[in-house]
Design a protein around this motif. Structure first.
Motif, short mmCIF file in Angstrom:
data_model
loop_
_atom_site.label_atom_id
_atom_site.label_comp_id
_atom_site.label_asym_id
_atom_site.label_seq_id
_atom_site.Cartn_x
_atom_site.Cartn_y
_atom_site.Cartn_z
N ASN A 1 13.33 3.59 -20.75
CA ASN A 1 13.91 2.32 -19.90
C ASN A 1 12.51 1.26 -19.45
N LEU A 2 11.58 1.99 -19.29
CA LEU A 2 10.34 0.89 -18.95
C LEU A 2 10.21 -0.02 -19.76
N VAL A 3 9.94 0.20 -21.33
CA VAL A 3 9.85 -0.63 -22.40
C VAL A 3 11.09 -1.67 -22.41
N LEU A 4 12.16 -1.17 -22.41
CA LEU A 4 13.46 -1.87 -22.56
C LEU A 4 13.52 -3.02 -21.39
N GLU A 5 13.40 -2.43 -20.43
CA GLU A 5 13.45 -3.48 -18.94
C GLU A 5 12.37 -4.37 -18.94
N MET A 6 11.38 -4.08 -19.38
CA MET A 6 10.17 -4.93 -19.42
C MET A 6 10.47 -6.06 -20.40
N VAL A 7 10.95 -5.91 -21.65
CA VAL A 7 11.24 -6.72 -22.69
C VAL A 7 12.20 -8.05 -21.98
N HIS A 8 13.30 -7.20 -21.32
CA HIS A 8 14.58 -7.94 -20.75
C HIS A 8 13.78 -8.83 -19.61
N ALA A 9 12.85 -8.57 -18.93
CA ALA A 9 12.28 -9.30 -17.96
C ALA A 9 11.66 -10.30 -18.37
N PHE A 10 10.76 -10.33 -19.59
CA PHE A 10 10.28 -11.30 -20.25
C PHE A 10 11.04 -12.63 -20.85
N GLN A 11 12.06 -12.05 -21.09
CA GLN A 11 13.23 -12.81 -21.72
C GLN A 11 14.17 -13.53 -20.86
N VAL B 1 4.05 -16.95 -13.52
CA VAL B 1 5.37 -16.81 -12.72
C VAL B 1 6.13 -15.51 -13.50
N THR B 2 6.15 -15.69 -14.82
CA THR B 2 6.90 -14.86 -15.35
C THR B 2 6.18 -13.32 -15.48
N LEU B 3 4.86 -13.32 -15.30
CA LEU B 3 4.12 -12.01 -15.13
C LEU B 3 4.32 -11.66 -13.83
N THR C 1 4.09 -3.85 -25.50
CA THR C 1 4.71 -2.72 -25.92
C THR C 1 3.73 -1.57 -26.60
N ALA C 2 3.01 -2.30 -27.62
CA ALA C 2 1.93 -1.30 -28.32
C ALA C 2 1.14 -0.77 -27.38
N VAL C 3 0.56 -1.33 -26.16
CA VAL C 3 -0.38 -0.62 -25.25
C VAL C 3 0.50 0.58 -24.56
N LEU C 4 1.62 0.17 -24.32
CA LEU C 4 2.48 1.16 -23.61
C LEU C 4 2.67 2.62 -24.58
N PHE C 5 3.09 2.30 -25.71
CA PHE C 5 3.08 3.05 -26.51
C PHE C 5 1.98 4.19 -26.87
N LYS C 6 0.79 3.51 -26.79
CA LYS C 6 -0.53 3.96 -27.02
C LYS C 6 -0.81 4.99 -25.87
N THR C 7 -0.37 4.46 -24.75
CA THR C 7 -1.01 5.01 -23.51
C THR C 7 0.09 6.02 -23.14
N SER C 8 1.23 6.13 -23.70
CA SER C 8 2.51 6.96 -23.30
C SER C 8 2.10 8.58 -23.43
N LEU D 1 4.24 -12.09 -29.63
CA LEU D 1 3.21 -11.56 -29.89
C LEU D 1 2.63 -10.80 -28.38
N VAL D 2 2.84 -11.49 -27.26
CA VAL D 2 2.50 -10.75 -26.13
C VAL D 2 3.34 -9.55 -25.88
N VAL D 3 4.70 -9.67 -25.86
CA VAL D 3 5.65 -8.59 -25.66
C VAL D 3 5.26 -7.61 -26.51
N GLY D 4 4.80 -7.80 -27.79
CA GLY D 4 4.52 -6.87 -28.88
C GLY D 4 3.24 -6.14 -28.57
N VAL D 5 2.53 -6.85 -28.09
CA VAL D 5 0.99 -6.25 -27.47
C VAL D 5 1.46 -5.33 -26.50
#
Length: 323
Positions: free
Chosen positions: A241-251, A97-99, A305-312, A299-303
């Motif tokens: 904005n993508l990283v910020l809103e993604m983190v907010h959505a998970f929370q 549901v969260t995803l 986020t790291a993938v987003l930074f890696k592919t940015s 951990l999931v949000v961190g991973v």
């Protein structure tokens, strides 16, 4: 020997960032300023240690224990994490549901924010009023009162239900329909696009007009100018904005809790991960297991986020950057 002594004496000064010509008085004044800065930072550092770092470390310890708030924590090792990964079907349901919420709500919210920012970027009368009006939902959107109003709007026989009925769309109340209840949460999230909109608006004002003029001279239409000029120039802000809103959505918690009356219904369609975590910790008093769920979420949000930074680097373009 004299030259060696002079050079050795100059090394400590260079390491401190002082030139050989810096007077002792200036070095003493600089050291005094450094001590003053640490004095003023001390309250913040104490607060961070007591209110952030300390609780985090205690939560990490609790995640390896069986703790119910009333008895002393009992060390159980990795049992909580094993249960999360293999033995708790409720975790899989809430993660799904969260995803789904994150994948749908985040891009829609960013698209709405960028679209309105493009409209407000044009020099039209009353744009300051519209900026404030569109930003207002971001100030009240996470409140319980706004969620209650949203529940009334999307209940059976509500204004939204009657409005859609005039077009032959009979879905009933979104809140009571498992197929649409999560979409009501998505709509509430998209309604709160004011904060990313303001960031997009500030970034749009930094794009040189010469780029649009050059593209127009080359024959690029509005859509081509948007894709070839606006999007690349905004890509760092889009990424932020993508990283910020993604983190907010998970929370996300308040909206789902209020709209479902704390049940996650109907049929678990709004039972997000944070709500399950809350139920375990404050309804069932299984604080150790809830702490483990918290660290898994971190951990999931961190991973991600790291993938987003890696592919940015493939799509984020910074001014003056050479490829």
């Amino acid at each position: 020997m004299a030259s060696t002594t002079t050079t050795d004496a100059a090394i400590p000064r260079a390491r401190r960032g002082d030139s050989p010509s810096t007077s002792p008085a200036k070095r003493r004044r600089r050291g005094k300023n450094d001590r003053s800065a640490y004095v003023f930072l001390t309250p913040w550092m104490i607060g961070a240690a007591l209110l952030t770092l300390g609780p985090m470390l205690f939560s990490l310890y609790m995640s390896f224990t069986d703790y119910n708030l009333f008895d002393s924590p009992r060390w159980i090792g990795l049992d909580n994490y094993k249960r999360i990964l293999f033995d708790d079907p409720e975790v899989r349901d809430t993660v799904g549901v969260t995803l789904l919420y994150v994948v749908v709500a985040t891009p829609l919210k960013l698209a709405a924010a960028l679209g309105v920012a493009l409209l407000l970027h044009t020099r039209r009368k009353g744009r300051n009023f519209y900026r404030a009006a569109f930003y207002m939902p971001s100030l009240i959107g996470a409140s319980v009162g706004a969620a209650i109003v949203w529940r009334l709007l999307f209940s059976t026989g509500s204004v939204v239900d009657q409005f859609l009925g005039t077009f032959g769309i009979h879905t009933g109340g979104w809140i009571s329909n498992p197929d649409w209840s999560l979409m009501s949460l998505v709509a509430l999230s998209v309604w709160q696009f004011g904060a990313p909109m303001v960031i997009f608006l500030a970034a749009l004002q930094q794009i040189p007009n010469e780029l649009f003029e050059a593209a127009e001279i080359d024959g690029a239409g509005p859509w081509r100018r948007f894709l070839s000029v606006t999007v690349p120039m905004l890509s760092p802000v889009i990424f932020f904005n993508l990283v910020l809103e993604m983190v907010h959505a998970f929370q996300m918690f308040n909206s789902a809790f209020v709209l479902s009356n704390g049940t996650g219904g109907p049929a678990g369609s709004t039972h997000v991960y944070s709500m399950y975590l809350y139920e375990l910790g404050f309804n069932d008093f299984r604080m150790g297991y809830a702490a483990a769920l918290t660290w898994v979420l971190l951990l999931v949000v961190g991973v991600i986020t790291a993938v987003l930074f890696k592919t940015s680097g493939r799509w984020v373009h910074y001014a003056g950057e050479e490829k």
